[in-house]
Design a protein around this motif. Structure first.
Motif, PDB file in Angstrom:
ATOM      1  N   GLY A   1     -57.003 -36.980 -24.353  1.00 57.86           N
ATOM      2  CA  GLY A   1     -56.841 -36.676 -25.770  1.00 57.86           C
ATOM      3  C   GLY A   1     -55.421 -36.208 -25.982  1.00 57.86           C
ATOM      4  O   GLY A   1     -54.944 -35.358 -25.245  1.00 57.86           O
ATOM      5  N   VAL A   2     -54.764 -36.783 -26.970  1.00 59.65           N
ATOM      6  CA  VAL A   2     -53.374 -36.413 -27.206  1.00 59.65           C
ATOM      7  C   VAL A   2     -53.298 -35.544 -28.450  1.00 59.65           C
ATOM      8  O   VAL A   2     -53.796 -35.925 -29.508  1.00 59.65           O
ATOM      9  CB  VAL A   2     -52.491 -37.658 -27.402  1.00 59.65           C
ATOM     10  CG1 VAL A   2     -51.045 -37.246 -27.570  1.00 59.65           C
ATOM     11  CG2 VAL A   2     -52.640 -38.589 -26.229  1.00 59.65           C
ATOM     12  N   ILE A   3     -52.687 -34.383 -28.294  1.00 58.49           N
ATOM     13  CA  ILE A   3     -52.569 -33.471 -29.426  1.00 58.49           C
ATOM     14  C   ILE A   3     -51.096 -33.195 -29.668  1.00 58.49           C
ATOM     15  O   ILE A   3     -50.305 -33.068 -28.732  1.00 58.49           O
ATOM     16  CB  ILE A   3     -53.348 -32.159 -29.167  1.00 58.49           C
ATOM     17  CG1 ILE A   3     -53.359 -31.272 -30.411  1.00 58.49           C
ATOM     18  CG2 ILE A   3     -52.802 -31.408 -27.974  1.00 58.49           C
ATOM     19  CD1 ILE A   3     -54.288 -30.070 -30.284  1.00 58.49           C
ATOM     20  N   ASP A   4     -50.732 -33.173 -30.930  1.00 60.73           N
ATOM     21  CA  ASP A   4     -49.357 -32.809 -31.266  1.00 60.73           C
ATOM     22  C   ASP A   4     -49.344 -32.197 -32.649  1.00 60.73           C
ATOM     23  O   ASP A   4     -50.041 -32.669 -33.555  1.00 60.73           O
ATOM     24  CB  ASP A   4     -48.445 -34.041 -31.208  1.00 60.73           C
ATOM     25  CG  ASP A   4     -46.976 -33.622 -31.283  1.00 60.73           C
ATOM     26  OD1 ASP A   4     -46.654 -32.530 -30.798  1.00 60.73           O
ATOM     27  OD2 ASP A   4     -46.172 -34.389 -31.839  1.00 60.73           O
ATOM     28  N   GLY A   5     -48.598 -31.132 -32.804  1.00 59.39           N
ATOM     29  CA  GLY A   5     -48.525 -30.455 -34.094  1.00 59.39           C
ATOM     30  C   GLY A   5     -49.889 -29.999 -34.572  1.00 59.39           C
ATOM     31  O   GLY A   5     -50.154 -29.932 -35.764  1.00 59.39           O
ATOM     32  N   GLY A   6     -50.800 -29.690 -33.628  1.00 62.61           N
ATOM     33  CA  GLY A   6     -52.111 -29.176 -33.995  1.00 62.61           C
ATOM     34  C   GLY A   6     -53.121 -30.238 -34.379  1.00 62.61           C
ATOM     35  O   GLY A   6     -54.247 -29.931 -34.738  1.00 62.61           O
ATOM     36  N   ARG A   7     -52.725 -31.522 -34.291  1.00 67.54           N
ATOM     37  CA  ARG A   7     -53.670 -32.587 -34.640  1.00 67.54           C
ATOM     38  C   ARG A   7     -53.976 -33.444 -33.419  1.00 67.54           C
ATOM     39  O   ARG A   7     -53.074 -33.773 -32.650  1.00 67.54           O
ATOM     40  CB  ARG A   7     -53.089 -33.492 -35.727  1.00 67.54           C
ATOM     41  CG  ARG A   7     -53.063 -32.825 -37.072  1.00 67.54           C
ATOM     42  CD  ARG A   7     -52.230 -33.632 -38.056  1.00 67.54           C
ATOM     43  NE  ARG A   7     -51.988 -32.842 -39.245  1.00 67.54           N
ATOM     44  CZ  ARG A   7     -52.854 -32.739 -40.249  1.00 67.54           C
ATOM     45  NH1 ARG A   7     -53.989 -33.410 -40.199  1.00 67.54           N
ATOM     46  NH2 ARG A   7     -52.584 -31.989 -41.291  1.00 67.54           N
ATOM     47  N   LEU A   8     -55.225 -33.793 -33.273  1.00 68.48           N
ATOM     48  CA  LEU A   8     -55.603 -34.686 -32.192  1.00 68.48           C
ATOM     49  C   LEU A   8     -55.254 -36.109 -32.633  1.00 68.48           C
ATOM     50  O   LEU A   8     -55.845 -36.653 -33.551  1.00 68.48           O
ATOM     51  CB  LEU A   8     -57.104 -34.567 -31.907  1.00 68.48           C
ATOM     52  CG  LEU A   8     -57.555 -35.185 -30.598  1.00 68.48           C
ATOM     53  CD1 LEU A   8     -57.011 -34.408 -29.418  1.00 68.48           C
ATOM     54  CD2 LEU A   8     -59.067 -35.231 -30.522  1.00 68.48           C
TER      55      LEU A   8
END
Lengths: 314, 231
Positions: free
Chosen positions: A204-211
């Protein structure tokens, strides 16, 4: 089969910042889930919300098929964890720390402590006070502590930090073993793809608090895009030839001298033959795969976030 | 609950605190003996008017000392765990958070009360024995006076032990050891300013209301701990 972890629209907003926004994450039972994202992406916060250390401002968490109710503690018996830096009672010995942990967890199988210490190869130093341990040893001990009560779910936040290559190798083997022999579901976070690519079943890739994406590695490997990369001094001429003579549309110019052709139905020989016949000087022509690294990098960059550049540097 | 207290004691390794308490007793006794011998012989009026007055001063000093001492223990048990990040560990155990804190506070309460009682007994015994041989402070100490003083010490002990928890109200939100200890010193000065009246009602009412205020204040400080984020 019931999923080990399932979150729905999980959100944490602090007054000034949105740390985690609408995360829908699913860790299946008995799988290793790699939680990938740059520093500050919200990985730790999500894990703390699963443990109840941080209260979500929105959405809900389901563990082992049951909705998490604020204040409930029963489910914590089934979870082992390592969040951020490994914290111990430093004056106590390694073994005393594990014994204390077992007491609080209400788990009373004496041999499990020896077994856990042996699994992380710390037998022999368990009588030393933890303050004499190096960071790598503390990290190992924290993992031993997490598995010593035979949890059904392991939450490991950057477990590889501070480990030497040998230790990393050991942990990879250990994680696989825990999954295969004990059927433990493991959620591992990391900011390095290379760390978890080798053990994870799902990423799962998360960035800036979003998956951004949740994808099984098997699926990903199967669907990995192939392309043919052509290096030439006259890229624009080559592009003309590809469109006009071969009728190809799905290609992209990368830099001044490189073309990537994604239409793989035209064989490489036809491609090179046609280019040469039309007097395009070819320096090289190769069949390539998109690496996972590129795949994820593209995705994070697609998310249009500054953190992406940090990810590239990592 | 008792199990939690036991675990706290196990990891606290409180032996150092016991030695510290013994040193505190010795220091108080030494200070009072100094007053007893030198202040008394030098000036026309002796330092202590009666034997009961000696006991009163011992109680005041022991109370003040151990309220401050307890705040050090409180810092170690509660605020220290936040600083060492082991609190996050504790809060991720399948144990009610309020019970965890309650176990810690009951240790502080018991520690403060026990030390006040033991300190009074030990130092009173020293002072009265010394006085018995030198006879510098005259007059009789009747049995009923002594019994009344015992009751006073016990009630004062409860009051001081309750008050010893109050610094949490200042220290916990700031996660600050110095704030905890400084506020305990303030509290001591408040308690001791209340020591003047000797009517029976004030003897019972004041300590008990102090205890209630202390316990309630400590409760206020961790009332929302179940909902708090432990970063």
């Amino acid at each position: 089969m019931v999923d080990a972890v399932r979150t729905q629209m999980l959100t944490k907003h602090y007054r000034a910042a949105d740390v985690v926004t609408n995360v829908n994450l699913t860790v299946k039972k008995g799988e290793i889930y790699g939680f990938l994202g740059p520093n500050g992406a919200g990985k730790s916060t999500v894990m703390k919300m699963l443990l109840g250390l941080v209260r979500p401002t929105g959405g809900e968490v389901e563990l082992f098929g049951e909705k998490l109710i604020p204040g409930s503690v029963e489910h914590l018996k089934r979870i082992g964890h390592l969040i951020e830096t490994p914290a111990f009672y430093e004056r106590m010995t390694a073994r005393e720390n594990l014994e204390l942990h077992a007491e609080y967890m209400g788990y009373h199988v004496r041999e499990s402590i020896d077994e856990a210490l042996q699994m992380v190869q710390l037998l022999g130093v368990e009588g030393k006070p933890v303050k004499q341990f190096s960071l790598g040893m503390k990290q190992r001990l924290a993992i031993a502590r997490a598995i010593s009560t035979r949890p059904e779910l392991l939450l490991l936040d950057e477990p590889i930090n501070g480990l030497d290559p040998e230790g990393i190798q050991l942990m990879r083997g250990l994680f696989r073993r825990l999954r295969d022999e004990w059927g433990i579901s493991i959620l591992i976070s990391s900011h390095l793809l290379s760390e978890i690519e080798q053990v994870a079943d799902t990423i799962g890739v998360i960035d800036g608090g979003r998956l951004l994406k949740e994808v099984s590695l098997e699926e990903l490997r199967a669907s990995k895009t192939d392309y043919i990369e052509i290096t030439t001094a006259q890229a624009s001429l080559a592009a003309y030839v590809l469109t006009e003579k071969l009728g190809l549309e799905r290609f992209k110019q990368i830099g001044e001298r490189t073309l990537r052709v994604y239409d793989t139905h035209v064989p490489q020989e036809t491609l090179s033959k046609t280019l040469i016949l039309n007097e395009v000087p070819i320096e090289s022509i190769n069949r390539r795969h998109h690496t996972l690294e590129e795949y994820f990098f593209d995705m994070v960059k697609g998310g249009d976030n500054h953190a992406a550049s940090r990810q590239a540097g990592a | 609950m008792l199990h939690l207290v036991k675990l706290e004691l196990k990891k606290g390794s409180l032996r150092g605190y016991v030695y510290g308490a013994l040193i505190a007793y010795a220091a108080i006794a030494a200070f009072l003996l100094l007053l007893y011998f030198f202040e008394g012989s030098d000036s026309s009026a002796p330092a202590f008017g009666s034997q009961l007055e000696i006991l009163g001063i011992v109680n005041t000093m022991v109370g003040a000392t151990f309220v401050v001492y307890s705040s050090a223990l409180l810092s170690r048990l509660v605020i220290g765990e936040f600083k060492d990040k082991t609190m996050a560990l504790l809060f991720a155990y399948p144990v009610n958070r309020k019970q965890l804190i309650f176990a810690k506070l009951s240790i502080v309460f018991a520690w403060c009360f026990a030390n006040i009682v033991i300190g009074n007994i030990v130092i009173d015994a020293i002072m009265l024995t010394v006085n018995h041989y030198t006879g510098m402070v005259g007059g009789e100490l009747s049995g009923s006076q002594l019994m009344q003083h015992v009751g006073f010490v016990l009630l004062q002990g409860v009051g001081a032990a309750g008050m010893s928890l109050l610094p949490l109200l200042v220290g916990l939100p700031r996660r600050s050891v110095p704030a905890t200890i400084v506020s305990s010193i303030f509290i001591v000065s408040i308690i001791n300013s209340n020591n003047g009246g000797f009517s029976l009602s004030s003897i019972i009412a004041i300590p008990l209301s102090l205890a209630a205020v202390g316990i309630f204040g400590a409760y206020l400080s961790f009332r929302n701990i179940d909902k708090a984020d432990v970063a």
